[in-house]
Design an enzyme around this catalytic site. Sequence first.
Site, PDB file in Angstrom:
ATOM      1  N   ARG A 240      73.119  14.615  45.452  1.00  0.00           N
ATOM      2  CA  ARG A 240      71.695  14.423  45.784  1.00  0.00           C
ATOM      3  C   ARG A 240      70.866  14.249  44.520  1.00  0.00           C
ATOM      4  O   ARG A 240      69.842  13.581  44.528  1.00  0.00           O
ATOM      5  CB  ARG A 240      71.164  15.586  46.642  1.00  0.00           C
ATOM      6  CG  ARG A 240      69.666  15.498  46.874  1.00  0.00           C
ATOM      7  CD  ARG A 240      69.181  16.232  48.123  1.00  0.00           C
ATOM      8  NE  ARG A 240      69.747  17.535  48.307  1.00  0.00           N
ATOM      9  CZ  ARG A 240      69.426  18.622  47.602  1.00  0.00           C
ATOM     10  NH1 ARG A 240      68.520  18.550  46.640  1.00  0.00           N
ATOM     11  NH2 ARG A 240      70.001  19.774  47.859  1.00  0.00           N
TER      12      ARG A 240
ATOM     13  N   ASP B  47      54.266  -2.569  44.316  1.00  0.00           N
ATOM     14  CA  ASP B  47      55.470  -2.936  45.066  1.00  0.00           C
ATOM     15  C   ASP B  47      55.802  -4.375  44.668  1.00  0.00           C
ATOM     16  O   ASP B  47      55.070  -5.309  44.986  1.00  0.00           O
ATOM     17  CB  ASP B  47      55.180  -2.811  46.571  1.00  0.00           C
ATOM     18  CG  ASP B  47      56.388  -3.169  47.429  1.00  0.00           C
ATOM     19  OD1 ASP B  47      57.257  -3.922  46.951  1.00  0.00           O
ATOM     20  OD2 ASP B  47      56.446  -2.712  48.592  1.00  0.00           O
TER      21      ASP B  47
ATOM     22  N   LYS C  82      65.856  -5.763  50.091  1.00  0.00           N
ATOM     23  CA  LYS C  82      65.516  -7.182  50.139  1.00  0.00           C
ATOM     24  C   LYS C  82      66.257  -7.946  49.032  1.00  0.00           C
ATOM     25  O   LYS C  82      67.466  -7.907  48.995  1.00  0.00           O
ATOM     26  CB  LYS C  82      63.997  -7.320  50.066  1.00  0.00           C
ATOM     27  CG  LYS C  82      63.264  -6.462  51.117  1.00  0.00           C
ATOM     28  CD  LYS C  82      63.629  -6.876  52.509  1.00  0.00           C
ATOM     29  CE  LYS C  82      62.957  -6.161  53.654  1.00  0.00           C
ATOM     30  NZ  LYS C  82      62.721  -4.759  53.631  1.00  0.00           N
TER      31      LYS C  82
HETATM   32  C1  LIG Z   1      57.129  -5.478  50.594  1.00  0.00           C
HETATM   33  C2  LIG Z   1      57.924  -4.382  51.238  1.00  0.00           C
HETATM   34  N1  LIG Z   1      57.898  -3.150  50.695  1.00  0.00           N
HETATM   35  C3  LIG Z   1      58.588  -2.117  51.239  1.00  0.00           C
HETATM   36  C4  LIG Z   1      59.332  -2.291  52.391  1.00  0.00           C
HETATM   37  C5  LIG Z   1      60.068  -1.113  52.973  1.00  0.00           C
HETATM   38  O1  LIG Z   1      61.384  -1.139  52.548  1.00  0.00           O
HETATM   39  P1  LIG Z   1      62.614  -0.547  53.403  1.00  0.00           P
HETATM   40  O2  LIG Z   1      62.642  -1.279  54.686  1.00  0.00           O
HETATM   41  O3  LIG Z   1      63.790  -0.807  52.498  1.00  0.00           O
HETATM   42  O4  LIG Z   1      62.358   0.916  53.580  1.00  0.00           O
HETATM   43  C6  LIG Z   1      59.407  -3.555  52.982  1.00  0.00           C
HETATM   44  C7  LIG Z   1      60.206  -3.756  54.208  1.00  0.00           C
HETATM   45  O5  LIG Z   1      60.173  -4.785  54.825  1.00  0.00           O
HETATM   46  C8  LIG Z   1      58.679  -4.623  52.392  1.00  0.00           C
HETATM   47  O6  LIG Z   1      58.681  -5.858  52.921  1.00  0.00           O
END
Ligand SMILES: Cc1ncc(COP(=O)(O)O)c(C=O)c1O
Length: 392
Positions: free
Chosen positions: A57, A181, A206
């Site tokens: 962990r 992000d 992604k």
């Molecule tokens: C831009 C973006 N950030 C974060 C996430 C969340 O990621 P996860 O689905 O891997 O938890 C997504 C999910 O589609 C996303 O498109």
Amino acid sequence: MNKDIMTKAVRLGEYSPKSISTPKTVPIYMSSSYAFETVDDLEDVYSGKEEGYVYSRVGNPGQDTLKAVMAGIEDGEDVEVYSSGMAAIAMSIMANVSAGDHIVASNVLYGGSYSLLKEELKRFDVEVSFIDIENDDIAASIKDNTKILYMETISNPLMEVVDIREICNMCHEKGVKVIIDNTFATPSICQPLKHGADIVVYSATKYLCGHSDVMAGIVIGDKETVAKIRYTGSLLGPTMSPFDSWVLTRSLRTLDLRVKKHSENALELAKYFENHEKVEKVYYPGLESSKYHELSKELFNTDHFGGMLSVDLVGGEQAVCDIIEHLESIKFVPSLAGVATSVSFPVRTSHRALTDEELKESNISKGLLRISTGLENISDIIGEFDRALAKL
Ligand SMILES: Cc1ncc(COP(=O)(O)O)c(C=O)c1O
């Protein structure tokens, strides 16, 4: 050694094969915990005197390999990895706020991030102001108790790009940390840390993984910031599995190649949509007609603009439902960034939690089709959209 079969079955087997050679790739360390010869050895690892692993962990050799690759390609000091993008986002935010604090966030975000900020944090007495990050006066939305500004490099689903350099400078003057992000851009296209971001987060599910087979999240920042996030994460527990860290490390080897091809295809597809009578608007920063084009060229470290684009269809919501049915092999998938082209319907998938009013404020139309451009031959992708659009 006792000759009992059960005893032999659970105790035999060497950890490390005796070999003069080493494996060409880093093995998968599928071990939840580690054994020590002495209590002193364990103490030495806990105190940092010796390097070693205790419990998966809080650390695992596969995760460390992944972190080393990621730190290199992002040019960041330190990295932590998690079991999903949402875990990475939640840990980054939760490590940096306490009850009574305030966050400023863009109102165009992945729906899960939006709901986390809007619903969950409220329960912990953290207030969030959503703003139009492109047009509102950001400085005016920052209060004495603001700790974080949260945004996306290329926003989901409208592909907006704003000047993160200016935003970071202004936030730093006011003692506010900027979390970005960078999922849609990836480090191949943009490295927000270079533009002043404090923390970069990824849904590694992604592009970083890129094959639609692993859920993962990554956080990058300076040592002190990541140490704080790491501590919060080690207690809340969204650990990345040894297998997933191995798969993700392997995927990163080809990230740059994949992102270039995704981007080349996306640009061609965007140009095709731009001239189509059944398409009202195309959202893609790579188009010269995009209002984000010039700024993107300044912020991005290549002349590529990513694999994601969106279009507003002339026929609105019904046209989106129809085209999803008319597409032959391009699948309707509430995710993105796989090797095969896929489409999504933001108001019914990623952004379904937004009310009509919130959708309006965020300028997300009900006729918006989001496209994740894959690695196929571009004429096959365009051909399939052409046949589907002709049926509308
Ligand atoms: C831009 C973006 N950030 C974060 C996430 C969340 O990621 P996860 O689905 O891997 O938890 C997504 C999910 O589609 C996303 O498109």
